[in-house]
Enzyme design. Structure first.
Site, PDB file in Angstrom:
ATOM      1  N   CYS A  82      -0.810   2.450   3.541  1.00 51.08           N
ATOM      2  CA  CYS A  82       0.009   0.833   3.585  1.00 51.08           C
ATOM      3  C   CYS A  82      -0.254   0.168   2.911  1.00 51.08           C
ATOM      4  O   CYS A  82      -1.225   0.493   1.563  1.00 51.08           O
ATOM      5  CB  CYS A  82      -1.053   0.920   4.556  1.00 51.08           C
ATOM      6  SG  CYS A  82      -1.388   1.605   6.687  1.00 51.08           S
ATOM      7  N   CYS A 163       3.559   0.149   6.779  1.00 46.65           N
ATOM      8  CA  CYS A 163       2.260  -0.844   6.993  1.00 46.65           C
ATOM      9  C   CYS A 163       1.627  -1.148   5.826  1.00 46.65           C
ATOM     10  O   CYS A 163       1.903  -1.330   5.051  1.00 46.65           O
ATOM     11  CB  CYS A 163       1.020   0.117   8.263  1.00 46.65           C
ATOM     12  SG  CYS A 163       0.710   1.690   6.945  1.00 46.65           S
TER      13      CYS A 163
END
Ligand code: AVW
Length: 257
Positions: A82, A163
């Site tokens: 992420c 993300c």
């Protein structure tokens, strides 16, 4: 006799094209897995090749929709950390030169799927079992061509699985760095999941003589395409600094962008 000889020569040539693409794909896949040992046990290059062929073989080269690559997408397992996803538009060479020797950012082409198919061309024909690597439709020649549909599907997946804080490298030498018809503008921005992505930071790479800034009206259309739950940032990054960081991998990423 002439016809038979021509048919054999043609047959051999076609087989060689298919085999060549196959060995390129399997070869790239295996070398990626050798380097990225964390995903080497969960991916099978032969299975990936099979799922890839399934998308376009036997189909008219203008009738391969993006969804045809769904089985290929499912055949690949890869997790990107992420906050490291980097999108790019009109900055391909620069973005890749930057991510090449750094771990802080990862482009689609640094992942297994993007790495394997980058810069390749392929298509088949209605009812054929062959793969061709020449005389395939160009990017804009028809909507549903095998190469374009692949990049649309792979880009949608890369964005949908993104993300944290994601970024995009755009070209400050252009009057309109954001194009709503580009893959970044038409596929990736819209595929970002507001439940997973906190913010999108535009890295506008600008040369000293460039006049485009983050105030450019082209970013208005970007903001309206972006889910309002995802925060938007834009930063002008000097081209020289990026180049300097490309030539010296020891410079921390935080000092580069
Ligand atoms: P790009 P994108 N004609 O720099 O935002 C021919 O515009 O689209 O970046 N080839 C094309 C065309 C076109 N109209 N449009 C795109 N291409 C091909 C994957 C061509 O090979 C990554 F995740 C060109 O060099 C990036 O974030 C390349 O697509 C995003 O998609 C890039 O065009 C970049 O796609």
């Amino acid at each position: 006799v002439v016809v038979v000889v021509l048919a054999i020569v043609l047959g051999l040539t076609l087989t060689r094209y298919s085999d060549h693409l196959r060995s390129t794909v399997i070869g790239r896949c295996e070398s990626f897995l050798k380097k990225h040992t964390d995903v080497s046990r969960v991916n099978d290059c032969e299975r990936i090749w099979g799922a890839f062929e399934e998308a376009y073989v036997g189909k008219d080269p203008c009738e391969v929709p993006a969804e045809a690559y769904d089985p290929l997408i499912s055949s690949v397992t890869q997790h990107v950390i992420c906050g490291t996803m980097l999108f790019w538009s009109k900055t391909k060479a620069l973005a890749h030169a930057f991510t090449d020797n750094r771990e802080c950012l990862v482009t689609l082409e640094d992942t297994l799927l993007g790495f394997v198919f980058d810069e390749l061309t392929w298509c088949s024909k209605n009812g054929s079992k062959e793969t061709f690597t020449t005389d395939c439709p160009g990017w804009s020649e028809c909507q549903n061509n095998p190469v374009r549909s692949f990049w649309i599907r792979a880009s949608a997946n890369f964005a949908a699985t993104s993300c944290g804080n994601v970024s995009a490298m755009l070209n400050g030498s252009l009057e309109s760095p954001f194009s709503s018809t580009s893959v970044f503008g038409s596929v990736e921005v819209k595929s970002l999941d507001p439940n997973k992505v906190d913010d999108l930071t535009i890295l506008l790479v600008t040369k000293e003589t460039d006049t485009t800034t983050c105030a450019s009206s082209s970013f208005q259309s970007l903001r309206s395409a972006l889910d309002p739950k995802i925060a938007y940032n834009c930063r002008e990054v000097p081209y020289n600094r990026v180049e300097n960081c490309i030539s010296d991998p020891e410079i921390p990423c935080s000092d580069c962008l």
